[in-house]
Design an enzyme around this catalytic site. Sequence first.
Site, PDB file in Angstrom:
ATOM      1  N   CYS A  54       2.950  -3.068   4.474  1.00 45.48           N
ATOM      2  CA  CYS A  54       2.294  -2.144   4.315  1.00 45.48           C
ATOM      3  C   CYS A  54       3.064  -1.688   5.407  1.00 45.48           C
ATOM      4  O   CYS A  54       4.519  -1.549   6.154  1.00 45.48           O
ATOM      5  CB  CYS A  54       0.644  -2.715   5.068  1.00 45.48           C
ATOM      6  SG  CYS A  54       0.276  -4.084   6.152  1.00 45.48           S
ATOM      7  N   GLY A  55       2.106  -0.807   5.975  1.00 43.36           N
ATOM      8  CA  GLY A  55       2.861   0.567   7.600  1.00 43.36           C
ATOM      9  C   GLY A  55       3.148  -1.201   8.211  1.00 43.36           C
ATOM     10  O   GLY A  55       4.364  -0.993   8.562  1.00 43.36           O
ATOM     11  N   THR A  56       2.218  -1.644   9.121  1.00 41.36           N
ATOM     12  CA  THR A  56       2.692  -2.354  10.184  1.00 41.36           C
ATOM     13  C   THR A  56       2.927  -4.260   9.004  1.00 41.36           C
ATOM     14  O   THR A  56       3.921  -4.973  10.173  1.00 41.36           O
ATOM     15  CB  THR A  56       2.192  -2.641  11.150  1.00 41.36           C
ATOM     16  OG1 THR A  56       0.424  -3.542  10.614  1.00 41.36           O
ATOM     17  CG2 THR A  56       2.061  -1.185  11.880  1.00 41.36           C
ATOM     18  N   GLY A  57       2.821  -4.255   8.150  1.00 40.47           N
ATOM     19  CA  GLY A  57       2.695  -5.384   8.190  1.00 40.47           C
ATOM     20  C   GLY A  57       1.502  -6.219   8.386  1.00 40.47           C
ATOM     21  O   GLY A  57       1.016  -7.618   7.952  1.00 40.47           O
ATOM     22  N   ARG A  59       6.824   0.601   8.238  1.00 40.54           N
ATOM     23  CA  ARG A  59       6.922   1.281   9.517  1.00 40.54           C
ATOM     24  C   ARG A  59       7.514   0.894  10.431  1.00 40.54           C
ATOM     25  O   ARG A  59       7.703   1.805  12.381  1.00 40.54           O
ATOM     26  CB  ARG A  59       5.494   2.073   9.738  1.00 40.54           C
ATOM     27  CG  ARG A  59       4.676   2.599   8.718  1.00 40.54           C
ATOM     28  CD  ARG A  59       3.485   3.401   9.011  1.00 40.54           C
ATOM     29  NE  ARG A  59       2.740   4.965   8.302  1.00 40.54           N
ATOM     30  CZ  ARG A  59       1.787   4.658   7.679  1.00 40.54           C
ATOM     31  NH1 ARG A  59       0.238   4.227   8.504  1.00 40.54           N
ATOM     32  NH2 ARG A  59       1.843   5.664   6.461  1.00 40.54           N
ATOM     33  N   ARG A  76       9.625 -33.515   8.620  1.00 41.34           N
ATOM     34  CA  ARG A  76       8.158 -32.879   9.487  1.00 41.34           C
ATOM     35  C   ARG A  76       7.859 -31.683  10.028  1.00 41.34           C
ATOM     36  O   ARG A  76       6.537 -31.750   9.692  1.00 41.34           O
ATOM     37  CB  ARG A  76       9.043 -33.303  10.881  1.00 41.34           C
ATOM     38  CG  ARG A  76      10.164 -32.634  11.806  1.00 41.34           C
ATOM     39  CD  ARG A  76      10.515 -32.469  13.465  1.00 41.34           C
ATOM     40  NE  ARG A  76      11.009 -31.884  13.898  1.00 41.34           N
ATOM     41  CZ  ARG A  76      12.599 -31.306  13.535  1.00 41.34           C
ATOM     42  NH1 ARG A  76      13.636 -31.808  12.590  1.00 41.34           N
ATOM     43  NH2 ARG A  76      13.178 -30.624  14.173  1.00 41.34           N
ATOM     44  N   HIS A  77       8.228 -31.468   8.947  1.00 40.46           N
ATOM     45  CA  HIS A  77       8.001 -29.957   9.071  1.00 40.46           C
ATOM     46  C   HIS A  77       7.305 -29.839   8.006  1.00 40.46           C
ATOM     47  O   HIS A  77       5.946 -29.308   7.905  1.00 40.46           O
ATOM     48  CB  HIS A  77       9.146 -28.738   8.954  1.00 40.46           C
ATOM     49  CG  HIS A  77      10.195 -28.132  10.187  1.00 40.46           C
ATOM     50  ND1 HIS A  77       9.642 -28.424  11.288  1.00 40.46           N
ATOM     51  CD2 HIS A  77      11.128 -28.713   9.771  1.00 40.46           C
ATOM     52  CE1 HIS A  77      10.765 -27.883  12.095  1.00 40.46           C
ATOM     53  NE2 HIS A  77      11.630 -28.656  11.833  1.00 40.46           N
ATOM     54  N   ASP A 106       0.868  -1.200   0.052  1.00 44.32           N
ATOM     55  CA  ASP A 106      -0.306  -0.137   0.012  1.00 44.32           C
ATOM     56  C   ASP A 106       0.927   1.042   0.409  1.00 44.32           C
ATOM     57  O   ASP A 106       2.309   1.143   0.339  1.00 44.32           O
ATOM     58  CB  ASP A 106      -1.412  -0.218   1.382  1.00 44.32           C
ATOM     59  CG  ASP A 106      -0.343   0.098   2.559  1.00 44.32           C
ATOM     60  OD1 ASP A 106       0.612   0.030   2.310  1.00 44.32           O
ATOM     61  OD2 ASP A 106      -0.709   0.444   3.691  1.00 44.32           O
ATOM     62  N   HIS A 107       0.401   2.384   0.229  1.00 40.41           N
ATOM     63  CA  HIS A 107       1.369   3.493   0.381  1.00 40.41           C
ATOM     64  C   HIS A 107       2.158   3.951   1.295  1.00 40.41           C
ATOM     65  O   HIS A 107       3.460   3.726   0.728  1.00 40.41           O
ATOM     66  CB  HIS A 107      -0.064   4.756   1.038  1.00 40.41           C
ATOM     67  CG  HIS A 107      -0.788   4.900   1.260  1.00 40.41           C
ATOM     68  ND1 HIS A 107      -1.891   4.107   1.711  1.00 40.41           N
ATOM     69  CD2 HIS A 107      -0.254   5.681   2.537  1.00 40.41           C
ATOM     70  CE1 HIS A 107      -2.562   3.849   3.199  1.00 40.41           C
ATOM     71  NE2 HIS A 107      -1.730   5.006   3.620  1.00 40.41           N
ATOM     72  N   HIS A 110      11.144 -23.740   8.964  1.00 38.20           N
ATOM     73  CA  HIS A 110       9.950 -24.853   9.134  1.00 38.20           C
ATOM     74  C   HIS A 110       8.691 -24.709   8.962  1.00 38.20           C
ATOM     75  O   HIS A 110       8.385 -25.685   8.546  1.00 38.20           O
ATOM     76  CB  HIS A 110      10.157 -24.289  10.942  1.00 38.20           C
ATOM     77  CG  HIS A 110      10.931 -24.721  11.538  1.00 38.20           C
ATOM     78  ND1 HIS A 110      11.703 -24.955  12.511  1.00 38.20           N
ATOM     79  CD2 HIS A 110      12.485 -25.433  10.666  1.00 38.20           C
ATOM     80  CE1 HIS A 110      12.341 -25.570  13.758  1.00 38.20           C
ATOM     81  NE2 HIS A 110      13.282 -25.877  11.937  1.00 38.20           N
ATOM     82  N   ARG A 113       3.634 -31.307   9.321  1.00 41.98           N
ATOM     83  CA  ARG A 113       3.167 -30.344  10.130  1.00 41.98           C
ATOM     84  C   ARG A 113       2.273 -29.122   8.931  1.00 41.98           C
ATOM     85  O   ARG A 113       0.810 -29.143   9.230  1.00 41.98           O
ATOM     86  CB  ARG A 113       3.713 -29.358  10.997  1.00 41.98           C
ATOM     87  CG  ARG A 113       4.499 -30.294  11.967  1.00 41.98           C
ATOM     88  CD  ARG A 113       5.265 -29.990  12.319  1.00 41.98           C
ATOM     89  NE  ARG A 113       6.215 -31.074  13.438  1.00 41.98           N
ATOM     90  CZ  ARG A 113       6.919 -30.756  14.075  1.00 41.98           C
ATOM     91  NH1 ARG A 113       8.303 -29.924  13.904  1.00 41.98           N
ATOM     92  NH2 ARG A 113       7.584 -31.550  14.885  1.00 41.98           N
TER      93      ARG A 113
END
Length: 154
Positions: A70-73, A114, A137-138, A13-14, A103, A141
């Site tokens: 984005c700003g925070t993700g 941000r 094993r991963h 985003d912006h 994993h 899962r």
Amino acid sequence: MPEKKTPIIIGSDHAAYDLKEKVKAFLIGRGIDVEDAGCHNENSVDYPDFGIKVASMVSAGKFERGILLCGTGIGMSMVANKFPHVRAALCTDLFSSIMSKRHNNSNILVLGARVVGDILAMEIVKVWLETPFEGGRHQRRLDKFDRIDTTITD
Ligand code: RB5
């Protein structure tokens, strides 16, 4: 193991437009083809629109991997993980980025522009590109993800 060069679809985003452009240049510099799903400037947009573009392509197998910013993700990771077969990892440090590949075989890396600075962001991308999935094993899962029943019962 040599680094994968399969194309990457990227979107932001912006709030993360500037970092997206830097990550894109970084990927191209490493010889990776990049599909840019937008946004294409710093005008305000709604992050789900771009998260949906990228995650739907990864979900459908049209791209093996993607990067969302984005700003925070946080918003981008919430959107992306609604799609089947998407394993989006919001990473703010190198260890998480490495482990999200080893994993969890993350197929979308999510960054918060941000939250992390440009240099750390690029290092997070670098280790994400370079780290292979351990399988074994991963994988067992991860296979369970496809069998999750999300039906709500009372
Ligand atoms: C945009 O202001 C901001 O909300 C967005 O970039 C993101 O941080 C949402 O999770």
